[in-house]
Design an enzyme around this catalytic site. Sequence first.
Site, PDB file in Angstrom:
ATOM      1  N   HIS A 236     -41.007 -17.960  20.780  1.00 19.44           N
ATOM      2  CA  HIS A 236     -41.187 -16.852  19.673  1.00 19.44           C
ATOM      3  C   HIS A 236     -42.641 -16.243  19.708  1.00 19.44           C
ATOM      4  O   HIS A 236     -42.912 -15.259  19.056  1.00 19.44           O
ATOM      5  CB  HIS A 236     -41.062 -17.476  18.392  1.00 19.44           C
ATOM      6  CG  HIS A 236     -39.705 -18.004  18.026  1.00 19.44           C
ATOM      7  ND1 HIS A 236     -38.705 -17.309  17.942  1.00 19.44           N
ATOM      8  CD2 HIS A 236     -39.316 -19.301  17.605  1.00 19.44           C
ATOM      9  CE1 HIS A 236     -37.511 -18.164  17.584  1.00 19.44           C
ATOM     10  NE2 HIS A 236     -37.924 -19.420  17.579  1.00 19.44           N
TER      11      HIS A 236
ATOM     12  N   ASP B 150     -32.059 -21.701  23.550  1.00 17.09           N
ATOM     13  CA  ASP B 150     -32.443 -22.345  22.395  1.00 17.09           C
ATOM     14  C   ASP B 150     -31.522 -21.714  21.157  1.00 17.09           C
ATOM     15  O   ASP B 150     -30.931 -20.487  21.475  1.00 17.09           O
ATOM     16  CB  ASP B 150     -34.036 -21.797  22.041  1.00 17.09           C
ATOM     17  CG  ASP B 150     -34.509 -22.652  20.946  1.00 17.09           C
ATOM     18  OD1 ASP B 150     -35.101 -23.599  21.011  1.00 17.09           O
ATOM     19  OD2 ASP B 150     -34.439 -22.289  19.707  1.00 17.09           O
TER      20      ASP B 150
ATOM     21  N   HIS C 184     -32.394 -20.452  18.598  1.00 20.53           N
ATOM     22  CA  HIS C 184     -32.994 -19.441  17.937  1.00 20.53           C
ATOM     23  C   HIS C 184     -33.462 -18.234  18.840  1.00 20.53           C
ATOM     24  O   HIS C 184     -33.188 -18.461  20.065  1.00 20.53           O
ATOM     25  CB  HIS C 184     -34.256 -19.700  17.328  1.00 20.53           C
ATOM     26  CG  HIS C 184     -34.178 -20.826  16.290  1.00 20.53           C
ATOM     27  ND1 HIS C 184     -34.599 -22.147  16.515  1.00 20.53           N
ATOM     28  CD2 HIS C 184     -33.901 -20.674  15.117  1.00 20.53           C
ATOM     29  CE1 HIS C 184     -34.477 -22.919  15.547  1.00 20.53           C
ATOM     30  NE2 HIS C 184     -33.863 -22.014  14.461  1.00 20.53           N
TER      31      HIS C 184
ATOM     32  N   ASP D 168     -31.890 -27.381  19.897  1.00 13.97           N
ATOM     33  CA  ASP D 168     -31.622 -27.303  18.441  1.00 13.97           C
ATOM     34  C   ASP D 168     -30.163 -26.478  18.119  1.00 13.97           C
ATOM     35  O   ASP D 168     -29.760 -26.350  17.149  1.00 13.97           O
ATOM     36  CB  ASP D 168     -32.403 -26.601  17.706  1.00 13.97           C
ATOM     37  CG  ASP D 168     -33.024 -25.332  18.398  1.00 13.97           C
ATOM     38  OD1 ASP D 168     -32.562 -24.701  19.560  1.00 13.97           O
ATOM     39  OD2 ASP D 168     -34.282 -24.575  17.991  1.00 13.97           O
TER      40      ASP D 168
END
Length: 316
Positions: A94, A131, A133, A218
């Site tokens: 991120h 991931d 996200h 995740d």
Amino acid sequence: MAENGITEQLKQLRPERASREEIEYVHATPYVQQVEAVCKRGGGMLDLDTPVCRDTCETALLAAGGLIKAVDDVMHASDSLKHVFALIRPPGHHATSMRGMGFCIYNNIAIAAEHLKRRYGLHRILIVDWDVHHGNGTQQVFFEDPSVLYFSTHQHPHYPGTGWIDEVGRREGQGFTVNVPLPAGTGDAGYLYALNTILVPIAREFKPEFVLVSAGFDAHAADPLASMNVTSQGFGLFTDLIVELARKSSQGRVVMALEGGYNLEALAESIISVFKALLANGEGKLETGGEPTSAIERVRKRVEEITVVQREYWGL
Ligand SMILES: [Zn+2]
């Protein structure tokens, strides 16, 4: 890992601190100075969910440096060392060039990709980001760069909100960002369908010289931060697919970097399944359970939409 007999089969590498110059391959000087200042005054918040303490700077340098060490060792190895999994924290995907966010300080995987370009002159690097996200930071760093193909599967809509199918890169980088936003509830079969239908043919055409993986866990069914249904064995299957793809183009070179994963039992189990797949080197196939056809149907529709967009750049 020790209980499962994994540790004894591995060679352990010691991370070294990334240099200021290496961090600045990707990050702007004012941002690096900001992080250093927050550490120096004992801690603070980079954003609502990115706390920094006194030791964060040191740890973040070791995380980025650990991944650099991993790619260096694979580049220097004759043929015995092809796969490294960097068990590093904080995660990185991120973090943009100008700011940290979503628990990420420095973008480890982007720094490693830049390092491969600058130190070894590679010009076709594939980053696979599974991931749950979207790796907005990694996408931003390479959005105009055709030498790094960024491929991401992620739950959508979800944090951080980016990663729709029409974000495909800009200028020379057009076509070198491939986003696969998936509906909540997608499990092993849906992921494998998307990977096989989009990633495999694009990678065959791109012919990466090195494969990097932003390995977050995740998307696991038990993860408290997201709503996907991947099993621990599923991550091993994704790894099989990536090892196979690397064998065909990048002399088997695969380096993985730990990103998210917030159910610690599921994280441990998933990582063991990834290590088993890496150790089997594409030889051992793991079993997976089925999932309702309605879930796969929604993935099929999405994959069809993505294919239409990406067909402009790739022979899909
Ligand atoms: Zn994540």
